[in-house]
Scaffold this motif. Structure first.
Motif, PDB file in Angstrom:
ATOM      1  N   GLU A   9       0.855  -1.238   0.030  1.00  0.00           N
ATOM      2  CA  GLU A   9      -0.169  -0.075   0.146  1.00  0.00           C
ATOM      3  C   GLU A   9       0.938   1.221   0.056  1.00  0.00           C
ATOM      4  O   GLU A   9       2.198   1.245   0.800  1.00  0.00           O
ATOM      5  N   SER A  10       0.547   1.985  -1.121  1.00  0.00           N
ATOM      6  CA  SER A  10       1.439   3.325  -0.848  1.00  0.00           C
ATOM      7  C   SER A  10       0.956   4.403   0.170  1.00  0.00           C
ATOM      8  O   SER A  10       0.006   3.995   0.865  1.00  0.00           O
ATOM      9  N   PRO A  12      -0.809   7.210   1.772  1.00  0.00           N
ATOM     10  CA  PRO A  12      -1.966   7.803   1.633  1.00  0.00           C
ATOM     11  C   PRO A  12      -1.910   9.122   1.094  1.00  0.00           C
ATOM     12  O   PRO A  12      -0.955   9.985   1.321  1.00  0.00           O
ATOM     13  N   HIS A  13      -2.404   9.242  -0.325  1.00  0.00           N
ATOM     14  CA  HIS A  13      -2.310  10.266  -0.833  1.00  0.00           C
ATOM     15  C   HIS A  13      -3.257  11.344  -0.475  1.00  0.00           C
ATOM     16  O   HIS A  13      -4.354  11.074  -0.193  1.00  0.00           O
ATOM     17  N   SER A  14      -3.022  12.789  -0.961  1.00  0.00           N
ATOM     18  CA  SER A  14      -3.929  13.658  -0.875  1.00  0.00           C
ATOM     19  C   SER A  14      -4.895  13.571  -2.071  1.00  0.00           C
ATOM     20  O   SER A  14      -4.656  12.960  -2.953  1.00  0.00           O
ATOM     21  N   ASP A  18      -4.485  12.155  -5.915  1.00  0.00           N
ATOM     22  CA  ASP A  18      -5.388  10.866  -6.348  1.00  0.00           C
ATOM     23  C   ASP A  18      -6.026  11.664  -7.803  1.00  0.00           C
ATOM     24  O   ASP A  18      -6.194  10.885  -8.630  1.00  0.00           O
ATOM     25  N   ARG A 136      -2.031   3.324  -6.490  1.00  0.00           N
ATOM     26  CA  ARG A 136      -1.709   4.648  -6.179  1.00  0.00           C
ATOM     27  C   ARG A 136      -3.071   5.688  -5.794  1.00  0.00           C
ATOM     28  O   ARG A 136      -2.904   6.604  -4.847  1.00  0.00           O
ATOM     29  N   VAL A 137      -4.168   5.172  -5.671  1.00  0.00           N
ATOM     30  CA  VAL A 137      -5.286   6.043  -5.394  1.00  0.00           C
ATOM     31  C   VAL A 137      -5.698   5.434  -4.050  1.00  0.00           C
ATOM     32  O   VAL A 137      -5.723   4.304  -3.673  1.00  0.00           O
ATOM     33  N   SER A 138      -6.198   6.432  -3.096  1.00  0.00           N
ATOM     34  CA  SER A 138      -6.398   5.979  -1.623  1.00  0.00           C
ATOM     35  C   SER A 138      -7.839   5.229  -1.672  1.00  0.00           C
ATOM     36  O   SER A 138      -8.925   5.476  -2.661  1.00  0.00           O
ATOM     37  N   THR A 139      -8.099   4.057  -0.898  1.00  0.00           N
ATOM     38  CA  THR A 139      -9.313   3.486  -0.893  1.00  0.00           C
ATOM     39  C   THR A 139     -10.513   3.995  -1.016  1.00  0.00           C
ATOM     40  O   THR A 139     -11.413   3.572  -1.686  1.00  0.00           O
ATOM     41  N   ARG A 141     -11.545   6.553  -2.280  1.00  0.00           N
ATOM     42  CA  ARG A 141     -11.535   7.303  -3.570  1.00  0.00           C
ATOM     43  C   ARG A 141     -11.383   6.217  -4.647  1.00  0.00           C
ATOM     44  O   ARG A 141     -11.683   6.440  -6.205  1.00  0.00           O
TER      45      ARG A 141
END
Length: 414
Positions: A9-10, A12-14, A18, A136-139, A141
């Motif tokens: 898991e990367s 968490p992205h803003s 995302d 790459r995308v947070s879960t 979203r």
């Protein structure tokens, strides 16, 4: 439980990060589906200029989807081994080459080359796209990412006919229109290269984890996922629904012309309307993914509405404008089901095999389209336009059955 290596898991992205990733993947997917429609909008031109039959033109699409389908299953392994980003760049180069081949085609061989290059470009798109999105995308979203991915594809399908028919009418040359398509693909590739950091799928970290599991002896064989019934049920779902899509994309326009006397100009925009309604459905469907536990029920109801719309058009009893509208509205139901479909695949797939599973499952889409093109083209050659819509409705119904079985298996496992 499977012991497939899980993708790390990367961090968490803003939301902004995302959105940039989702936007770039969506733009690439739009370009991909745009090139699905590189040849079909020009079929009437090719018939007039080269004297081809519908069956011959359908064979061009078969070549596209056979190469794409076989390549898509293989591309999943390449993505898992070498990373999604470089594979995605290679796909975009193939699309540019396909447009150039179309612009310079002097006959059937040239168009066959264009179809083959476009199919080669399409092959790695889904395994590469979904690998990047899942890593790459947070879960929270991710459902919206799947929705945007499907929506952008439908917009590409909608844009293709308008772009090519419009430029052909404006310039008086279908070759100039195809050349402009090449410039469009080159521009998207340049943007992806510029924003390459937003397409980083953390492949080095993923490979290190896989190698560690191989060294410890805990990793399963790379083909172990093929033993899972859910994978093949998802494949069959794509096959059936794609056959319906192929019928609408390639033959809804001439079928409406034969059945209801609608002009070519009017019917050309029916496919565009179908795709736009599908895009609206996908947008709404993205909100349903996280709110509905049994995704197969969303799929069943949504596609059921589309089946009814297509059967109404097949009846031949509607006023011409209403028959065209029914086909257009059928796109909403299929679009509404798409985000739930992609999330259902994610739930059904073993961890650590993202590229392979999506590549294999989405090969069903190419298989269905490859089979649909000559089959429905033959119906048109025998002047059976109503069978185009009835057949599309039947294959959609079979897709619902496959989705229902997958949903039951996922529910039982959890």
């Amino acid at each position: 439980m499977s012991s497939f290596a899980t993708s790390p898991e990367s961090a968490p992205h803003s939301a902004r990060q995302d959105i940039r990733t989702i936007g770039l993947i969506g733009l690439g997917h739009c370009t991909s589906h745009f090139h699905h429609m590189l040849l079909p909008p020009l079929f009437p031109v090719f018939i007039r200029e080269f004297g081809f039959s519908y069956a011959e033109l359908g064979l061009l699409l078969t070549v596209f989807f056979v190469i794409s389908g076989v390549g898509q299953a293989l591309a999943g392994f390449v993505v898992d081994r070498h990373g999604a980003r470089p594979v995605l760049y290679g796909a975009m180069v193939c699309y540019v080459a396909a447009s150039l081949a179309t612009a310079t085609a002097q006959g059937y061989a040239g168009l066959m080359l264009a179809a083959a290059l476009a199919g080669l470009g399409n092959a790695p798109m889904h395994p590469a796209n979904f690998t990047i999105l899942n890593r790459r995308v947070s879960t929270p979203r991710l459902g919206h990412a799947f929705s945007a991915h499907g929506l952008s594809g439908n917009l590409g399908w909608a844009l293709g006919p308008v772009f090519l028919i419009g430029l052909t009418a404006l310039t008086g040359s279908w070759r100039i229109a195809a050349l402009c398509a090449a410039l469009l693909g080159a521009g998207v590739l340049a943007l992806m290269l510029w924003r390459r950091a937003d397409l980083d799928d953390h492949h080095a970290t993923h490979r290190a984890q896989v190698q560690a599991q191989v060294a410890s002896g805990s990793a399963e064989h790379a083909l172990a996922f093929l033993k899972l019934p859910a994978v093949w049920l998802c494949f069959s779902f794509f096959l059936w629904t794609a056959a319906a899509l192929g019928a609408i994309q390639s033959f809804a326009s001439p079928a409406l012309n034969l059945m209801y006397g609608l002009t070519d100009t009017t019917t050309a925009f029916v496919v565009t309307g179908y795709m736009l309604c599908g895009a609206v459905g996908m947008f709404i469907g993205g909100f349903l993914v996280n709110r509905v536990a049994r995704l197969e029920r969303t799929i069943g109801v949504s596609i059921g509405v589309s089946v009814c719309m297509l059967l109404l058009s097949a009846s031949g009893q509607l006023p011409p404008w209403l028959a065209a509208l029914s086909v257009v509205l059928a796109g909403f139901g299929t679009g509404l089901a798409n985000p739930s479909r992609d999330m259902l695949i994610k739930r059904a797939a073993p961890p650590g095999a993202t590229g392979r599973v999506y590549g294999t499952v989405y090969a069903g889409l190419d298989t269905g389209l490859a089979l649909a093109a000559p089959a429905f083209g033959l119906l048109m050659d025998h002047r059976m336009p109503a069978a185009v819509f009835a057949g599309a409705a039947l294959t959609l119904a079979l897709g619902v059955v496959s989705a229902a079985i997958v949903g039951q298996r996922v529910a039982a496992r959890t």
